[in-house]
Design a protein around this motif. Structure first.
Motif, PDB file in Angstrom:
ATOM      1  N   ASN A 198       0.906  -0.673  -0.086  1.00  0.00           N
ATOM      2  CA  ASN A 198      -0.708   0.069  -0.203  1.00  0.00           C
ATOM      3  C   ASN A 198       1.051   1.145   0.676  1.00  0.00           C
ATOM      4  O   ASN A 198       0.566   2.596   0.087  1.00  0.00           O
ATOM      5  CB  ASN A 198      -1.205  -0.360   1.359  1.00  0.00           C
ATOM      6  CG  ASN A 198      -2.449  -1.097   1.321  1.00  0.00           C
ATOM      7  OD1 ASN A 198      -2.744  -0.919  -0.151  1.00  0.00           O
ATOM      8  ND2 ASN A 198      -2.306  -1.978   2.568  1.00  0.00           N
ATOM      9  N   ASP A 199       2.053   1.123  -0.002  1.00  0.00           N
ATOM     10  CA  ASP A 199       2.895   2.019   0.109  1.00  0.00           C
ATOM     11  C   ASP A 199       3.871   2.864  -1.028  1.00  0.00           C
ATOM     12  O   ASP A 199       4.340   2.143  -2.175  1.00  0.00           O
ATOM     13  CB  ASP A 199       4.505   1.511   0.976  1.00  0.00           C
ATOM     14  CG  ASP A 199       5.574   3.183   1.425  1.00  0.00           C
ATOM     15  OD1 ASP A 199       5.405   3.820   0.683  1.00  0.00           O
ATOM     16  OD2 ASP A 199       5.822   2.695   2.280  1.00  0.00           O
ATOM     17  N   GLU A 200       3.282   3.797  -1.509  1.00  0.00           N
ATOM     18  CA  GLU A 200       3.482   4.404  -3.027  1.00  0.00           C
ATOM     19  C   GLU A 200       4.809   4.339  -2.692  1.00  0.00           C
ATOM     20  O   GLU A 200       5.500   4.692  -4.715  1.00  0.00           O
ATOM     21  CB  GLU A 200       2.619   6.062  -3.390  1.00  0.00           C
ATOM     22  CG  GLU A 200       2.614   6.390  -4.612  1.00  0.00           C
ATOM     23  CD  GLU A 200       2.603   7.308  -4.585  1.00  0.00           C
ATOM     24  OE1 GLU A 200       2.971   8.524  -5.718  1.00  0.00           O
ATOM     25  OE2 GLU A 200       2.050   8.391  -3.043  1.00  0.00           O
ATOM     26  N   LYS A 201       5.818   5.204  -2.466  1.00  0.00           N
ATOM     27  CA  LYS A 201       7.367   4.914  -2.255  1.00  0.00           C
ATOM     28  C   LYS A 201       7.559   3.987  -2.755  1.00  0.00           C
ATOM     29  O   LYS A 201       8.736   3.798  -2.810  1.00  0.00           O
ATOM     30  CB  LYS A 201       7.760   5.611  -0.981  1.00  0.00           C
ATOM     31  CG  LYS A 201       7.608   6.825  -0.207  1.00  0.00           C
ATOM     32  CD  LYS A 201       8.430   7.596   0.259  1.00  0.00           C
ATOM     33  CE  LYS A 201       7.718   9.029   0.680  1.00  0.00           C
ATOM     34  NZ  LYS A 201       8.351   9.310   2.357  1.00  0.00           N
ATOM     35  N   ILE A 202       7.663   2.519  -2.243  1.00  0.00           N
ATOM     36  CA  ILE A 202       8.136   1.322  -2.062  1.00  0.00           C
ATOM     37  C   ILE A 202       7.476   0.982  -3.413  1.00  0.00           C
ATOM     38  O   ILE A 202       8.257   0.598  -4.519  1.00  0.00           O
ATOM     39  CB  ILE A 202       7.775  -0.142  -0.909  1.00  0.00           C
ATOM     40  CG1 ILE A 202       7.495   0.009   0.459  1.00  0.00           C
ATOM     41  CG2 ILE A 202       7.633  -1.267  -1.985  1.00  0.00           C
ATOM     42  CD1 ILE A 202       7.478  -0.050   1.483  1.00  0.00           C
ATOM     43  N   THR A 203       6.146   1.651  -4.394  1.00  0.00           N
ATOM     44  CA  THR A 203       5.964   0.428  -5.215  1.00  0.00           C
ATOM     45  C   THR A 203       7.060   1.783  -6.221  1.00  0.00           C
ATOM     46  O   THR A 203       7.717   0.561  -7.219  1.00  0.00           O
ATOM     47  CB  THR A 203       3.995   1.603  -5.472  1.00  0.00           C
ATOM     48  OG1 THR A 203       3.929   0.559  -4.866  1.00  0.00           O
ATOM     49  CG2 THR A 203       4.042   1.024  -6.976  1.00  0.00           C
ATOM     50  N   GLU A 204       6.682   2.854  -6.483  1.00  0.00           N
ATOM     51  CA  GLU A 204       8.140   3.922  -6.937  1.00  0.00           C
ATOM     52  C   GLU A 204       9.820   3.049  -7.075  1.00  0.00           C
ATOM     53  O   GLU A 204      10.154   2.421  -8.654  1.00  0.00           O
ATOM     54  CB  GLU A 204       8.330   5.512  -6.889  1.00  0.00           C
ATOM     55  CG  GLU A 204       6.843   6.181  -6.841  1.00  0.00           C
ATOM     56  CD  GLU A 204       6.982   7.572  -6.348  1.00  0.00           C
ATOM     57  OE1 GLU A 204       8.020   7.535  -5.805  1.00  0.00           O
ATOM     58  OE2 GLU A 204       6.054   8.106  -6.657  1.00  0.00           O
TER      59      GLU A 204
END
Length: 368
Positions: A198-204
């Motif tokens: 759910n973490d956008e930073k991990i996704t990026e």
């Protein structure tokens, strides 16, 4: 009758549709970074109940990317010794040190009490393994430990596609979930894996490092070729559409085993709490009168039935880890005792009733 321990399954109705999608991919020349990878990511995220999913080329890659995000710099990560060796290797590749914890005999999953004993000032996070597809019943306690100690929680969900606890799917329970799509898993893309979060930073971060650290036209991080191909994604999309059906079939086989074997003295079964849906990637049993290697040899030679193990020797007693970290027998006594007596009965979607009957008959002939 030869019976393997695990086998991928593609319904006959799906095969021509899959081949048609592959043909389209070949004709357009879109073999990577295409619409099928996007579709798999979107549909898997929706299935797992998270905001994001990032497709990669293996479950091991998924683990290493997740661990790299946390910039370990020699920090320690708690890992159950009862897992495939990739769980621990990924910690080392990401610059950390795996610290092994013992398991609970009742579940074969990591023991929260042993986790608490092994946390130090250098501990950065915990990797929980949903072994054979069983989410540890103590997952909330493990999450509480992470919150108390400010640790990240990574789910190694390589076995747990379709598993859930309290209606929450594997891959949605920690900071990051990491799945494998290896051919024997509950669903497969041939080879591949996926990260859920759910973490956008991990996704990026994951999307950048899976493509050699490329961000726009520049390379801003050290990355690698961890991409999933379009062809692998096509397989994954069709398998995901069948996942609930596959898990239901695996549970029916498991129910047969319970009905037939539950009252035997020479073996013990792993019970599944009512609030957990088990994917049954494997069906582990504990032997009380014979070691697993002994029974595996009997089944192979006498019945042509392949049993399996998850996992012996445990990681801390594998030669590399003994030499590098000075591990020795006796460090994790529950694992060392239980895993020598643990074996896995065949379980796969294409398993016929005759195959199931043959396995049960062989067990009853060799054990009491």
């Amino acid at each position: 009758m030869k019976i393997t321990n695990a086998k991928p399954f593609f319904p006959e109705d799906d095969i021509p549709l899959i081949l048609d999608e592959i043909k389209k991919s070949l004709e357009t020349g879109t073999l990577t970074f295409g619409p099928n990878v996007d579709k798999l990511e979107q549909e898997f995220a929706k299935y797992a109940g998270v905001k994001y999913a990032i497709a990669v080329n293996s479950g091991t890659s998924a683990l290493e990317i997740a661990l790299r995000y946390y910039d370990l710099k020699g920090g320690e990560v708690i890992v159950p010794t009862n897992s495939f060796i990739a769980s621990a290797n990924a910690v080392i590749f990401a610059g950390g040190k795996p610290v092994f914890v013992d398991i609970k005999k009742e579940t074969l999953c990591l023991d929260p009490d042993d986790i608490r004993k092994r946390i130090t000032s250098n501990t950065k996070g915990i990797m929980v393994v949903h072994l054979a597809g069983l989410i540890p019943p103590e997952i909330e306690e493990i999450k509480e430990i992470c919150n108390e100690k400010d640790l990240f929680l990574i789910e190694d969900a390589a076995h747990a596609h379709g598993s859930s606890i309290d209606n929450k799917h594997a891959g949605s329970l920690g900071d990051v979930g990491c799945f494998s799509f290896y051919p024997t898993k509950p669903m497969t893309s041939g080879e591949g894996g996926i990260i859920t979060t759910n973490d956008e930073k991990i996704t990026e971060f994951a999307k950048i490092v899976r493509h050699h650290g490329k961000e726009g036209s520049e390379h801003t991080k050290i990355g690698y070729n961890w991409r999933m191909s379009e062809i692998n994604a096509i397989l994954g999309v069709y398998q995901l559409n069948r996942l609930d059906e596959f898990v239901e079939k695996r549970n029916k086989i498991a129910t047969r085993y319970v009905e037939e074997l539950n009252n035997m003295n020479d073996l013990s079964l792993i019970s599944v709490p009512s609030d957990i849906v088990h994917s049954f990637w494997k069906y582990p049993i504990l032997l009380n009168s014979i070691t697993a290697p002994e029974l595996e040899k009997i089944f192979r030679d006498k019945y042509e039935i392949a049993l399996g193990t998850i996992y012996y020797p445990p990681i801390h007693l594998q030669p590399f880890y003994k030499e590098k970290f000075g591990n020795r027998s006796g460090m994790l006594p529950v694992s060392e005792d239980v895993l020598l007596r643990e074996t896995c009965l065949p379980i796969f979607v294409g398993m016929t009733n005759d195959m199931i009957d043959s396995v049960i008959m062989a067990i009853k002939k060799e054990l009491k």
